[in-house]
Scaffold this motif. Sequence first.
Motif, PDB file in Angstrom:
ATOM      1  N   MET A  25       0.847  -1.182   0.000  1.00 38.71           N
ATOM      2  CA  MET A  25       0.000   0.000   0.000  1.00 38.71           C
ATOM      3  C   MET A  25       0.890   1.242   0.000  1.00 38.71           C
ATOM      4  O   MET A  25       1.836   1.343   0.757  1.00 38.71           O
ATOM      5  CB  MET A  25      -0.903  -0.004   1.233  1.00 38.71           C
ATOM      6  N   SER A  26       0.583   2.199  -0.859  1.00 37.21           N
ATOM      7  CA  SER A  26       1.325   3.447  -0.928  1.00 37.21           C
ATOM      8  C   SER A  26       0.822   4.434   0.118  1.00 37.21           C
ATOM      9  O   SER A  26      -0.366   4.477   0.425  1.00 37.21           O
ATOM     10  CB  SER A  26       1.189   4.085  -2.311  1.00 37.21           C
ATOM     11  N   LEU A  27       1.759   5.218   0.632  1.00 39.73           N
ATOM     12  CA  LEU A  27       1.438   6.295   1.571  1.00 39.73           C
ATOM     13  C   LEU A  27       1.967   7.589   0.986  1.00 39.73           C
ATOM     14  O   LEU A  27       3.021   7.606   0.344  1.00 39.73           O
ATOM     15  CB  LEU A  27       2.103   6.040   2.931  1.00 39.73           C
ATOM     16  N   TRP A  28       1.231   8.688   1.223  1.00 39.71           N
ATOM     17  CA  TRP A  28       1.627   9.985   0.696  1.00 39.71           C
ATOM     18  C   TRP A  28       1.552  11.061   1.770  1.00 39.71           C
ATOM     19  O   TRP A  28       0.930  10.885   2.807  1.00 39.71           O
ATOM     20  CB  TRP A  28       0.715  10.417  -0.450  1.00 39.71           C
ATOM     21  N   MET A  29       2.134  12.178   1.426  1.00 40.29           N
ATOM     22  CA  MET A  29       2.071  13.388   2.232  1.00 40.29           C
ATOM     23  C   MET A  29       2.078  14.546   1.236  1.00 40.29           C
ATOM     24  O   MET A  29       2.625  14.423   0.139  1.00 40.29           O
ATOM     25  CB  MET A  29       3.315  13.433   3.131  1.00 40.29           C
ATOM     26  N   ILE A  30       1.473  15.656   1.612  1.00 43.45           N
ATOM     27  CA  ILE A  30       1.470  16.829   0.746  1.00 43.45           C
ATOM     28  C   ILE A  30       2.566  17.778   1.215  1.00 43.45           C
ATOM     29  O   ILE A  30       2.674  18.089   2.405  1.00 43.45           O
ATOM     30  CB  ILE A  30       0.104  17.555   0.782  1.00 43.45           C
ATOM     31  N   THR A  31       3.387  18.215   0.283  1.00 39.46           N
ATOM     32  CA  THR A  31       4.480  19.133   0.584  1.00 39.46           C
ATOM     33  C   THR A  31       4.491  20.260  -0.437  1.00 39.46           C
ATOM     34  O   THR A  31       3.803  20.223  -1.447  1.00 39.46           O
ATOM     35  CB  THR A  31       5.838  18.405   0.603  1.00 39.46           C
ATOM     36  N   GLY A  32       5.279  21.259  -0.159  1.00 37.81           N
ATOM     37  CA  GLY A  32       5.481  22.397  -1.045  1.00 37.81           C
ATOM     38  C   GLY A  32       6.575  23.256  -0.440  1.00 37.81           C
ATOM     39  O   GLY A  32       7.254  22.828   0.499  1.00 37.81           O
ATOM     40  N   SER A  33       6.727  24.448  -0.950  1.00 42.14           N
ATOM     41  CA  SER A  33       7.721  25.381  -0.430  1.00 42.14           C
ATOM     42  C   SER A  33       7.010  26.576   0.178  1.00 42.14           C
ATOM     43  O   SER A  33       6.055  27.099  -0.392  1.00 42.14           O
ATOM     44  CB  SER A  33       8.642  25.864  -1.552  1.00 42.14           C
ATOM     45  N   SER A  34       7.488  27.007   1.329  1.00 37.09           N
ATOM     46  CA  SER A  34       6.911  28.172   1.995  1.00 37.09           C
ATOM     47  C   SER A  34       7.105  29.408   1.127  1.00 37.09           C
ATOM     48  O   SER A  34       8.186  29.635   0.592  1.00 37.09           O
ATOM     49  CB  SER A  34       7.599  28.379   3.349  1.00 37.09           C
ATOM     50  N   THR A  35       6.056  30.196   0.988  1.00 39.66           N
ATOM     51  CA  THR A  35       6.191  31.425   0.195  1.00 39.66           C
ATOM     52  C   THR A  35       7.007  32.473   0.937  1.00 39.66           C
ATOM     53  O   THR A  35       7.490  33.417   0.329  1.00 39.66           O
ATOM     54  CB  THR A  35       4.817  32.004  -0.185  1.00 39.66           C
ATOM     55  N   ASP A  36       7.181  32.314   2.252  1.00 38.90           N
ATOM     56  CA  ASP A  36       8.003  33.260   3.023  1.00 38.90           C
ATOM     57  C   ASP A  36       9.475  33.164   2.667  1.00 38.90           C
ATOM     58  O   ASP A  36      10.132  34.165   2.434  1.00 38.90           O
ATOM     59  CB  ASP A  36       7.866  33.011   4.535  1.00 38.90           C
ATOM     60  N   ASP A  37      10.001  31.927   2.657  1.00 36.40           N
ATOM     61  CA  ASP A  37      11.448  31.776   2.493  1.00 36.40           C
ATOM     62  C   ASP A  37      11.871  30.596   1.624  1.00 36.40           C
ATOM     63  O   ASP A  37      13.049  30.315   1.487  1.00 36.40           O
ATOM     64  CB  ASP A  37      12.119  31.661   3.858  1.00 36.40           C
ATOM     65  N   GLY A  38      10.914  29.882   1.049  1.00 34.95           N
ATOM     66  CA  GLY A  38      11.238  28.762   0.169  1.00 34.95           C
ATOM     67  C   GLY A  38      11.540  27.458   0.877  1.00 34.95           C
ATOM     68  O   GLY A  38      11.830  26.454   0.229  1.00 34.95           O
ATOM     69  N   ALA A  39      11.459  27.426   2.200  1.00 40.61           N
ATOM     70  CA  ALA A  39      11.740  26.204   2.953  1.00 40.61           C
ATOM     71  C   ALA A  39      10.659  25.155   2.696  1.00 40.61           C
ATOM     72  O   ALA A  39       9.499  25.505   2.477  1.00 40.61           O
ATOM     73  CB  ALA A  39      11.814  26.515   4.448  1.00 40.61           C
ATOM     74  N   PRO A  40      11.024  23.871   2.742  1.00 38.28           N
ATOM     75  CA  PRO A  40      10.007  22.831   2.573  1.00 38.28           C
ATOM     76  C   PRO A  40       9.027  22.836   3.740  1.00 38.28           C
ATOM     77  O   PRO A  40       9.429  23.017   4.888  1.00 38.28           O
ATOM     78  CB  PRO A  40      10.803  21.529   2.552  1.00 38.28           C
ATOM     79  N   ILE A  41       7.755  22.648   3.418  1.00 43.31           N
ATOM     80  CA  ILE A  41       6.718  22.571   4.448  1.00 43.31           C
ATOM     81  C   ILE A  41       5.797  21.401   4.126  1.00 43.31           C
ATOM     82  O   ILE A  41       5.713  20.956   2.978  1.00 43.31           O
ATOM     83  CB  ILE A  41       5.925  23.892   4.595  1.00 43.31           C
ATOM     84  N   TYR A  42       5.116  20.895   5.158  1.00 42.00           N
ATOM     85  CA  TYR A  42       4.309  19.688   5.053  1.00 42.00           C
ATOM     86  C   TYR A  42       2.929  19.941   5.634  1.00 42.00           C
ATOM     87  O   TYR A  42       2.804  20.511   6.721  1.00 42.00           O
ATOM     88  CB  TYR A  42       5.010  18.534   5.792  1.00 42.00           C
ATOM     89  N   LEU A  43       1.892  19.521   4.912  1.00 41.16           N
ATOM     90  CA  LEU A  43       0.516  19.739   5.338  1.00 41.16           C
ATOM     91  C   LEU A  43       0.174  18.799   6.491  1.00 41.16           C
ATOM     92  O   LEU A  43       0.369  17.587   6.405  1.00 41.16           O
ATOM     93  CB  LEU A  43      -0.441  19.511   4.171  1.00 41.16           C
ATOM     94  N   GLN A  44      -0.341  19.378   7.566  1.00 39.09           N
ATOM     95  CA  GLN A  44      -0.752  18.610   8.737  1.00 39.09           C
ATOM     96  C   GLN A  44      -2.238  18.269   8.643  1.00 39.09           C
ATOM     97  O   GLN A  44      -2.977  18.854   7.856  1.00 39.09           O
ATOM     98  CB  GLN A  44      -0.500  19.425  10.011  1.00 39.09           C
TER      99      GLN A  44
END
Length: 108
Positions: free
Chosen positions: A1-20
């Motif tokens: 079974m596959s597991l996922w998470m949603i990520t992107g880059s913060s618009t403030d500073d470009g750091a990776p962020i993860y949806l809780q």
Amino acid sequence: MSLWMITGSSTDDGAPIYLQADGCWSRRVVDGEVLDDHERRDERLALARSGERQVCDPYPIEVLRGAGGEPRPRSLKQRIRAQGPTVPLVADRPRPGSRLEGPAARSA
């Protein structure tokens, strides 16, 4: 079974962020919501895309469960992204011609 998470880059500073699970973003991959079905993944991705003031270009990543049950990115690229640079940052390096500090300087 596959597991996922949603990520992107913060618009403030470009750091990776993860949806809780509560819809907020975290800079820690272990805080991200782990998703186990395609439909839920797509719903959460749509939610993330609606908040593009906080996150730039959100997308799903595959994750695995660590020995303690904590999520960790499956791909090397995403592990590096979550953990930070693999080399010291330029600002942390001694400048050419500068005097070294610490144990290395004492042994020289």
